[in-house]
Design an enzyme around this catalytic site. Structure first.
Site, PDB file in Angstrom:
ATOM      1  N   THR A  26       0.848  -1.201   0.000  1.00  0.00           N
ATOM      2  CA  THR A  26       0.000   0.000   0.000  1.00  0.00           C
ATOM      3  C   THR A  26       0.879   1.245   0.000  1.00  0.00           C
ATOM      4  O   THR A  26       0.492   2.277  -0.539  1.00  0.00           O
ATOM      5  CB  THR A  26      -0.943   0.045   1.221  1.00  0.00           C
ATOM      6  OG1 THR A  26      -0.198  -0.151   2.404  1.00  0.00           O
ATOM      7  CG2 THR A  26      -2.026  -1.017   1.133  1.00  0.00           C
ATOM      8  N   PHE A  44      -6.634  -5.280  -1.277  1.00  0.00           N
ATOM      9  CA  PHE A  44      -7.879  -5.732  -1.902  1.00  0.00           C
ATOM     10  C   PHE A  44      -8.982  -5.999  -0.900  1.00  0.00           C
ATOM     11  O   PHE A  44     -10.143  -6.039  -1.233  1.00  0.00           O
ATOM     12  CB  PHE A  44      -7.646  -6.944  -2.807  1.00  0.00           C
ATOM     13  CG  PHE A  44      -7.153  -8.174  -2.105  1.00  0.00           C
ATOM     14  CD1 PHE A  44      -8.034  -9.080  -1.587  1.00  0.00           C
ATOM     15  CD2 PHE A  44      -5.789  -8.419  -1.987  1.00  0.00           C
ATOM     16  CE1 PHE A  44      -7.583 -10.215  -0.951  1.00  0.00           C
ATOM     17  CE2 PHE A  44      -5.327  -9.558  -1.338  1.00  0.00           C
ATOM     18  CZ  PHE A  44      -6.224 -10.461  -0.819  1.00  0.00           C
ATOM     19  N   ASP A  54       2.246  -8.643  -6.715  1.00  0.00           N
ATOM     20  CA  ASP A  54       2.643  -7.449  -7.469  1.00  0.00           C
ATOM     21  C   ASP A  54       4.069  -7.466  -7.991  1.00  0.00           C
ATOM     22  O   ASP A  54       4.498  -6.508  -8.636  1.00  0.00           O
ATOM     23  CB  ASP A  54       2.409  -6.198  -6.611  1.00  0.00           C
ATOM     24  CG  ASP A  54       3.093  -6.304  -5.226  1.00  0.00           C
ATOM     25  OD1 ASP A  54       4.184  -6.909  -5.141  1.00  0.00           O
ATOM     26  OD2 ASP A  54       2.510  -5.782  -4.255  1.00  0.00           O
ATOM     27  N   HIS A  86       0.205 -16.613  -3.417  1.00  0.00           N
ATOM     28  CA  HIS A  86      -0.974 -16.331  -4.246  1.00  0.00           C
ATOM     29  C   HIS A  86      -0.613 -16.041  -5.691  1.00  0.00           C
ATOM     30  O   HIS A  86      -1.404 -15.446  -6.425  1.00  0.00           O
ATOM     31  CB  HIS A  86      -1.770 -15.161  -3.646  1.00  0.00           C
ATOM     32  CG  HIS A  86      -2.265 -15.430  -2.252  1.00  0.00           C
ATOM     33  ND1 HIS A  86      -2.645 -14.445  -1.388  1.00  0.00           N
ATOM     34  CD2 HIS A  86      -2.434 -16.599  -1.567  1.00  0.00           C
ATOM     35  CE1 HIS A  86      -3.023 -14.977  -0.221  1.00  0.00           C
ATOM     36  NE2 HIS A  86      -2.893 -16.281  -0.311  1.00  0.00           N
ATOM     37  N   CYS A 124       0.435 -20.821 -18.922  1.00  0.00           N
ATOM     38  CA  CYS A 124      -0.504 -21.782 -19.504  1.00  0.00           C
ATOM     39  C   CYS A 124      -1.036 -22.703 -18.411  1.00  0.00           C
ATOM     40  O   CYS A 124      -0.267 -23.215 -17.600  1.00  0.00           O
ATOM     41  CB  CYS A 124       0.203 -22.592 -20.584  1.00  0.00           C
ATOM     42  SG  CYS A 124      -0.815 -23.921 -21.252  1.00  0.00           S
ATOM     43  N   ASN A 172       2.826  -3.936  11.505  1.00  0.00           N
ATOM     44  CA  ASN A 172       1.580  -3.762  10.756  1.00  0.00           C
ATOM     45  C   ASN A 172       0.880  -2.516  11.294  1.00  0.00           C
ATOM     46  O   ASN A 172       0.981  -2.218  12.477  1.00  0.00           O
ATOM     47  CB  ASN A 172       0.683  -5.001  10.936  1.00  0.00           C
ATOM     48  CG  ASN A 172      -0.439  -5.073   9.922  1.00  0.00           C
ATOM     49  OD1 ASN A 172      -0.184  -4.960   8.716  1.00  0.00           O
ATOM     50  ND2 ASN A 172      -1.666  -5.223  10.372  1.00  0.00           N
ATOM     51  N   ILE A 196       5.617   0.597   7.395  1.00  0.00           N
ATOM     52  CA  ILE A 196       6.706  -0.361   7.186  1.00  0.00           C
ATOM     53  C   ILE A 196       7.970   0.295   6.639  1.00  0.00           C
ATOM     54  O   ILE A 196       9.077  -0.015   7.072  1.00  0.00           O
ATOM     55  CB  ILE A 196       6.219  -1.494   6.267  1.00  0.00           C
ATOM     56  CG1 ILE A 196       5.172  -2.290   7.027  1.00  0.00           C
ATOM     57  CG2 ILE A 196       7.357  -2.396   5.843  1.00  0.00           C
ATOM     58  CD1 ILE A 196       4.177  -2.954   6.145  1.00  0.00           C
TER      59      ILE A 196
HETATM   60 ZN    ZN Z   1       0.721 -24.681 -22.863  1.00  0.00          ZN
END
Ligand code: ZN
Length: 247
Positions: free
Chosen positions: A26, A33, A102, A119, A127, A218, A236
């Site tokens: 951020t 999100f 990101d 993630h 693919c 945090n 941070i």
């Molecule tokens: Zn492929």
């Protein structure tokens, strides 16, 4: 507890695992999100099954990816990312486990093999059949020229940005690597994660149970604050610049 305490903890550690969440990015202007005004309050997520089964949903997903609508990529790393990169370069941190997609740890100079992405990564595509990597600018140029949705240049399979979508299984390999790194560290340093998403949020507990120290930086309190050896509710970038200064 102060920034100096964190600096001392980092100095005392032999093997740090850094765990990052939306809060570190951020500060680069990437929206969290989950927060109000975040991506998912502005647009509905496209589930993995929808992407696979519906051409219409695939087109919507690609329009989002090509327009940068989610705001996930194309930003620059900030002071927090650079401080983490210094810890890795100094051999202090063995790896960076991240919930972010990101690519900013790699952009700040952390070698890609030391970034464990729980993630996935929104800055390129892969693919779904053969995993061949595809670059977004090439896919976008082809899409704009032909109107055809991206397909794999090797096998013709469906291509999707390399993020793990809602409804898509977490890949086992990053989870296994993250667990091994967590078990091997003596300091588990959380930067900008609210630690609510399981299984990712299990790692700090695992580290702690295995004898590592736990530090959490945090902006807001987290559920795991009571278990931590050090907690800083702060920005941070400034905290990490002070704790891991540039030489
Ligand atoms: Zn492929």
């Amino acid at each position: 507890m102060s920034r100096a305490d964190l600096a001392r903890m980092i100095a005392d550690a032999r093997r740090i695992v850094v765990f990052t969440g939306a809060g570190i990015s951020t500060e680069s202007g990437i929206p969290d999100f989950r927060s109000p005004g975040g991506v998912w309050s502005r647009m509905k997520p496209i589930y993995f099954q929808e992407f696979v089964s519906s051409e219409e949903k695939r087109r919507e997903a690609w329009e989002r990816a090509f327009s940068g609508a989610a705001g996930w990529v194309g930003r620059a790393p900030n002071a927090g990312h650079h401080a983490v990169a210094r810890l890795v370069a100094q051999g202090k941190a063995s790896s960076v486990i991240t919930q972010n997609v990101d690519n900013l740890h790699q952009a700040s100079g952390v070698p890609p093999e030391k970034v464990i992405e729980l993630h996935g990564n929104a800055s390129y595509a892969a693919c779904l059949e053969c995993e061949e990597r595809h670059e977004l600018p090439e896919l976008k140029a082809l899409y704009e020229a032909t109107g055809d949705l991206p397909s794999c240049r090797v096998c013709g399979g469906l291509v999707k940005t390399a993020v793990i979508s809602f409804g898509q299984a977490m890949p086992p390999e990053p989870m296994a690597r993250a667990e091994a790194e967590t078990l091997a560290c003596d300091l588990f340093l959380v930067l900008g994660s609210s630690l609510v998403v399981y299984p990712a949020a299990g790692f700090p507990i695992l580290a702690k149970r295995h004898g590592a120290r736990l530090a959490i930086v945090n902006r807001e309190p987290t559920d795991l604050d009571p278990y931590a050896d050090l907690v800083l509710h702060d920005e941070i970038g400034p905290v990490m610049t002070a704790a891991a200064p540039a030489p």
